[in-house]
Design a protein around this motif. Structure first.
Motif, PDB file in Angstrom:
ATOM      1  N   ASP A 182      -4.490  -1.765  -7.658  1.00  0.00           N
ATOM      2  CA  ASP A 182      -4.025  -3.054  -7.143  1.00  0.00           C
ATOM      3  C   ASP A 182      -2.531  -3.272  -7.380  1.00  0.00           C
ATOM      4  OD1 ASP A 182      -6.550  -3.681  -6.173  1.00  0.00           O
ATOM      5  OD2 ASP A 182      -7.101  -4.867  -7.923  1.00  0.00           O
ATOM      6  N   HIS A 242      -0.269  -1.106  -7.130  1.00  0.00           N
ATOM      7  CA  HIS A 242       0.519  -0.239  -6.248  1.00  0.00           C
ATOM      8  C   HIS A 242       0.111  -0.348  -4.782  1.00  0.00           C
ATOM      9  CE1 HIS A 242       1.424   1.476 -10.190  1.00  0.00           C
ATOM     10  NE2 HIS A 242       2.580   1.748  -9.618  1.00  0.00           N
ATOM     11  N   ASP A 287      -0.153  -3.215  -1.484  1.00  0.00           N
ATOM     12  CA  ASP A 287       0.110  -4.535  -0.914  1.00  0.00           C
ATOM     13  C   ASP A 287      -1.070  -4.855   0.001  1.00  0.00           C
ATOM     14  OD1 ASP A 287       0.914  -6.738   0.591  1.00  0.00           O
ATOM     15  OD2 ASP A 287       3.015  -6.102   0.623  1.00  0.00           O
ATOM     16  N   ARG A 288      -2.073  -5.496  -0.562  1.00  0.00           N
ATOM     17  CA  ARG A 288      -3.317  -5.788   0.143  1.00  0.00           C
ATOM     18  C   ARG A 288      -3.068  -6.609   1.420  1.00  0.00           C
ATOM     19  NH1 ARG A 288      -8.447  -4.897  -1.776  1.00  0.00           N
ATOM     20  NH2 ARG A 288      -7.958  -4.220  -3.868  1.00  0.00           N
ATOM     21  N   ALA A 326      -0.423  -6.698   3.363  1.00  0.00           N
ATOM     22  CA  ALA A 326       0.164  -5.856   4.406  1.00  0.00           C
ATOM     23  C   ALA A 326      -0.890  -4.938   5.021  1.00  0.00           C
ATOM     24  CB  ALA A 326       1.311  -5.025   3.834  1.00  0.00           C
ATOM     25  N   ARG A 386      11.800   1.787   4.028  1.00  0.00           N
ATOM     26  CA  ARG A 386      10.526   2.224   3.489  1.00  0.00           C
ATOM     27  C   ARG A 386      10.524   3.744   3.359  1.00  0.00           C
ATOM     28  NH1 ARG A 386       6.258   0.498   7.527  1.00  0.00           N
ATOM     29  NH2 ARG A 386       7.848   1.314   8.927  1.00  0.00           N
ATOM     30  N   THR A 390       6.513   0.486   0.658  1.00  0.00           N
ATOM     31  CA  THR A 390       7.614  -0.461   0.705  1.00  0.00           C
ATOM     32  C   THR A 390       7.885  -0.942  -0.715  1.00  0.00           C
ATOM     33  OG1 THR A 390       6.840  -1.192   2.877  1.00  0.00           O
ATOM     34  CG2 THR A 390       8.413  -2.631   1.739  1.00  0.00           C
ATOM     35  N   VAL A 394       8.392  -3.550  -3.226  1.00  0.00           N
ATOM     36  CA  VAL A 394       8.067  -4.970  -3.331  1.00  0.00           C
ATOM     37  C   VAL A 394       8.227  -5.369  -4.791  1.00  0.00           C
ATOM     38  CG1 VAL A 394       6.272  -6.710  -3.006  1.00  0.00           C
ATOM     39  CG2 VAL A 394       6.379  -4.742  -1.455  1.00  0.00           C
ATOM     40  N   GLU A 395       9.178  -6.249  -5.056  1.00  0.00           N
ATOM     41  CA  GLU A 395       9.421  -6.739  -6.416  1.00  0.00           C
ATOM     42  C   GLU A 395       9.548  -5.605  -7.429  1.00  0.00           C
ATOM     43  OE1 GLU A 395       6.303  -9.552  -7.196  1.00  0.00           O
ATOM     44  OE2 GLU A 395       6.940 -10.873  -5.578  1.00  0.00           O
ATOM     45  N   TRP A 415       7.152   0.343  -5.665  1.00  0.00           N
ATOM     46  CA  TRP A 415       6.810   0.895  -4.356  1.00  0.00           C
ATOM     47  C   TRP A 415       5.310   0.747  -4.175  1.00  0.00           C
ATOM     48  CZ3 TRP A 415      10.186   2.378  -0.667  1.00  0.00           C
ATOM     49  CH2 TRP A 415      11.515   2.530  -1.064  1.00  0.00           C
ATOM     50  N   LYS A 416       4.923  -0.002  -3.134  1.00  0.00           N
ATOM     51  CA  LYS A 416       3.511  -0.279  -2.890  1.00  0.00           C
ATOM     52  C   LYS A 416       3.079   0.295  -1.548  1.00  0.00           C
ATOM     53  CE  LYS A 416       3.247  -4.407  -5.696  1.00  0.00           C
ATOM     54  NZ  LYS A 416       2.528  -5.639  -5.877  1.00  0.00           N
ATOM     55  N   THR A 469       1.820   0.050   1.840  1.00  0.00           N
ATOM     56  CA  THR A 469       1.832  -1.061   2.790  1.00  0.00           C
ATOM     57  C   THR A 469       1.341  -0.662   4.168  1.00  0.00           C
ATOM     58  OG1 THR A 469       4.153  -0.604   3.297  1.00  0.00           O
ATOM     59  CG2 THR A 469       3.706  -2.309   1.647  1.00  0.00           C
TER      60      THR A 469
END
Length: 163
Positions: free
Chosen positions: A44, A46, A48-49, A51, A127, A143, A145-146, A149-150, A152
């Motif tokens: 979770d 890593h 981005d649910r 996206a 990305r 991507t 995110v904060e 790298w998640k 996406t």
């Protein structure tokens, strides 16, 4: 002199792309470990649910639109189906099958970030994506995110995401 300046600029740009790939590879490595170990919390962190749900929704609508009899119905049901699919399909055990397509089985030693960075391709929008072959098409998109790298994006078909 001009050739030296151009060469240095090209080298600097290559270094940026390599640095980005290596930075992303550390998080991709962590994602692969979470998938292999069925570690929901690390997975979770890593992924981005939201996206991925948007992407699944768009794919559901596109599939439904292929048959004009059901196009409107598919568009109307897509958000609910994407929500259900997002909760059901965006799980470590489902992505284990995707990882196996890359050759990562539960028995496979996960390569380190340096090796993984070789399978990542920087995209023009910032990305990075994972490819099966050096210049092959993207399969997974990441991507930043904060600061992490998640995952996406998933470029495969919905049929590849199985429980």
């Amino acid at each position: 002199m001009r050739a030296i300046v151009l060469g240095m600029a090209a080298l600097a740009l290559t270094g940026c792309a390599t640095g980005k790939k290596l930075d992303a590879a550390a998080d991709v490595h962590a994602l692969l470990l979470s998938i292999r170990d069925n570690d929901q919390a690390a997975f979770d962190a890593h992924v981005d649910r939201a996206a991925l749900k948007r992407e699944i929704q768009a794919k559901l609508v596109a599939e439904g639109a292929k048959d004009q009899r059901f196009g409107g119905l598919a568009a109307a049901l897509a958000p609910s189906l994407a929500e259900l699919a997002g909760e059901t399909l965006v799980q470590p055990q489902v992505f284990r099958l995707v990882a196996e397509r890359y050759g990562y089985t539960p028995q496979t030693k996960i390569p380190g970030p340096v090796a993984i960075s070789g399978a990542l391709k920087p995209l023009p929008d910032g990305r990075v994506c994972a490819t099966r072959e050096k210049d092959g098409p993207c399969l997974l998109t990441f991507t930043k995110v904060e600061g992490t790298w998640k995952l996406t994006g998933f470029e495969g078909g919905l049929s590849e995401l199985r429980i």
